[in-house]
Write a protein that holds these residues in place. Structure first.
Motif, short mmCIF file in Angstrom:
data_model
loop_
_atom_site.label_atom_id
_atom_site.label_comp_id
_atom_site.label_asym_id
_atom_site.label_seq_id
_atom_site.Cartn_x
_atom_site.Cartn_y
_atom_site.Cartn_z
N TYR A 64 0.76 -1.18 0.20
CA TYR A 64 0.07 0.35 -0.25
C TYR A 64 0.65 1.13 0.06
O TYR A 64 1.55 1.82 1.51
CB TYR A 64 -1.18 0.31 1.21
CG TYR A 64 -1.75 -0.81 1.79
CD1 TYR A 64 -2.81 -1.51 0.73
CD2 TYR A 64 -1.67 -2.00 2.01
CE1 TYR A 64 -3.53 -2.80 0.72
CE2 TYR A 64 -2.59 -3.21 2.76
CZ TYR A 64 -3.43 -3.48 1.90
OH TYR A 64 -3.36 -4.40 2.20
N PRO A 65 1.37 1.58 -1.11
CA PRO A 65 1.67 2.51 -1.36
C PRO A 65 1.53 4.66 -0.94
O PRO A 65 2.23 5.29 -0.98
CB PRO A 65 2.48 2.88 -2.67
CG PRO A 65 1.76 2.03 -3.43
CD PRO A 65 0.79 1.20 -2.67
N ALA A 66 0.03 4.19 -0.77
CA ALA A 66 -0.40 5.84 -0.11
C ALA A 66 0.34 5.71 0.73
O ALA A 66 0.02 4.86 2.03
CB ALA A 66 -1.47 5.61 -0.85
N VAL A 67 0.27 7.11 2.23
CA VAL A 67 1.16 7.52 3.03
C VAL A 67 0.69 8.67 3.67
O VAL A 67 -0.23 9.56 2.08
CB VAL A 67 2.92 7.64 3.28
CG1 VAL A 67 2.73 5.32 2.94
CG2 VAL A 67 3.40 7.98 2.32
N GLY A 84 1.05 11.40 0.37
CA GLY A 84 1.93 11.03 -1.01
C GLY A 84 2.41 9.56 -1.46
O GLY A 84 1.28 9.27 -0.78
N THR A 85 2.99 9.08 -2.16
CA THR A 85 3.35 7.89 -2.94
C THR A 85 4.86 7.75 -2.71
O THR A 85 5.37 8.33 -2.45
CB THR A 85 3.36 7.70 -4.38
OG1 THR A 85 1.92 7.56 -4.28
CG2 THR A 85 3.88 5.92 -4.52
N ALA A 86 4.59 6.59 -1.42
CA ALA A 86 6.14 6.47 -0.51
C ALA A 86 6.41 4.67 -1.98
O ALA A 86 5.52 4.56 -2.21
CB ALA A 86 6.22 5.46 0.43
N GLU A 87 7.93 4.55 -1.31
CA GLU A 87 9.23 3.71 -1.97
C GLU A 87 10.48 3.65 -1.84
O GLU A 87 10.44 4.11 -0.41
CB GLU A 87 9.12 4.20 -3.82
CG GLU A 87 10.17 4.82 -3.85
CD GLU A 87 9.98 5.09 -5.60
OE1 GLU A 87 10.66 4.92 -6.04
OE2 GLU A 87 9.77 6.46 -6.05
N ARG A 116 18.18 1.28 4.33
CA ARG A 116 16.91 2.04 3.32
C ARG A 116 16.39 3.30 2.99
O ARG A 116 16.72 3.50 3.72
CB ARG A 116 16.11 0.59 2.43
CG ARG A 116 16.48 -0.08 2.50
CD ARG A 116 17.20 -0.24 1.02
NE ARG A 116 17.44 -2.11 1.02
CZ ARG A 116 18.52 -3.08 1.40
NH1 ARG A 116 19.52 -1.84 2.29
NH2 ARG A 116 18.61 -3.63 1.18
N ILE A 117 16.63 3.50 1.58
CA ILE A 117 15.89 5.24 2.11
C ILE A 117 14.43 4.81 1.98
O ILE A 117 13.88 3.86 0.64
CB ILE A 117 16.02 5.84 0.26
CG1 ILE A 117 18.15 6.68 0.99
CG2 ILE A 117 15.62 7.41 0.08
CD1 ILE A 117 18.11 7.24 1.62
N LEU A 118 13.36 5.49 2.62
CA LEU A 118 12.06 5.47 1.74
C LEU A 118 11.84 6.80 1.35
O LEU A 118 12.14 7.89 2.40
CB LEU A 118 11.26 5.57 3.35
CG LEU A 118 9.80 5.28 3.70
CD1 LEU A 118 9.12 4.46 4.56
CD2 LEU A 118 9.51 7.12 3.42
N LYS A 119 11.80 7.02 0.40
CA LYS A 119 10.92 8.37 -0.46
C LYS A 119 9.46 8.51 -0.45
O LYS A 119 9.22 7.54 -1.22
CB LYS A 119 11.90 7.83 -2.02
CG LYS A 119 11.52 9.31 -2.73
CD LYS A 119 12.43 8.77 -3.77
CE LYS A 119 12.19 10.53 -5.37
NZ LYS A 119 12.02 10.36 -6.19
N VAL A 120 9.15 9.64 -0.42
CA VAL A 120 7.74 10.28 -0.41
C VAL A 120 7.81 11.14 -1.77
O VAL A 120 8.14 11.66 -0.96
CB VAL A 120 7.27 10.03 1.14
CG1 VAL A 120 5.71 10.82 0.73
CG2 VAL A 120 6.86 9.34 1.77
#
Length: 160
Positions: A64-67, A84-87, A116-120
C-alpha cells in the motif's frame, strides 16, 4: 499560480522547520503511525527517511504505497499533513548524503547494508498556521465572550 507556488513553499518550509513527523502506513485494514525524522528536499519534490530493510513499514509500503506524513509544532500552533506515494530504495549514495547523528542510534555507519531510503513523493498537503499558543488562547477567549468565531490563522489545502 503565484499563490499556489507560495503555498507549496510554505509546505516545504514548515516540513524543514519541524523536521519530525508521524509516518502513517496501511497494514491490511489498519493504519499505523510511527515517528520518523524527515529530510525535505523540494528540489527533488520528495521527503526522504532512513529506514531498515527488516522493518514492517517496508512491507506495508510495498503493498500500500499511499502514506501520510503528519508534522506538528504544538508550541507554535503549526501543523502540516502531507499525502503522497512512498517507495523503498537502496541508493547507497543518498544514504550517505542523508546520514546524520540521529541515524547513529539505529546503525553504526552509513555503509550498513540494512539501511534503506524511504522516499515519499507528495501529491497534496494541508497546513494550519496559527499565531501562537498565547495569542490563540486570547482569540478563543475573546470569541467566546463575544459569541463569534476566532480567526485562528491560515488553513490551506495545497496541490503538490
Amino acid at each position: 499560480m503565484a499563490h499556489a507556488e507560495d503555498d507549496q513553499s510554505k509546505v516545504w518550509a514548515l516540513a524543514e522547520k519541524i523536521g519530525f513527523c508521524m509516518l502513517t502506513t496501511q497494514s491490511g485494514g489498519d493504519l499505523r503511525s510511527r515517528p520518523m525524522s524527515a529530510y525535505a528536499e523540494r528540489s527533488n519534490n520528495a521527503f526522504y527517511f532512513l529506514t531498515d530493510v527488516a522493518s514492517h513499514k517496508d512491507e506495508e509500503i510495498a503493498r500500500y504505497p499511499a502514506v501520510c506524513l503528519a508534522f506538528a509544532d504544538p508550541k507554535g500552533q503549526t501543523y502540516l499533513s502531507v499525502s503522497g506515494t512512498a517507495e523503498i530504495q537502496n541508493d547507497r549514495e543518498k544514504i550517505r548524503d542523508l546520514w546524520a547523528t540521529p541515524a547513529k542510534a539505529w546503525w553504526d555507519n552509513p555503509d550498513d547494508p540494512s539501511i534503506r531510503i524511504l522516499k515519499v513523493t507528495p501529491t497534496s498537503a494541508e497546513y494550519w498556521d496559527s499565531p501562537g499558543t498565547v495569542i490563540s488562547y486570547v482569540k478563543m477567549a475573546a470569541a467566546a465572550v463575544s459569541n463569534t468565531r476566532p480567526d485562528m490563522g491560515e488553513n490551506v489545502k495545497v496541490g503538490m
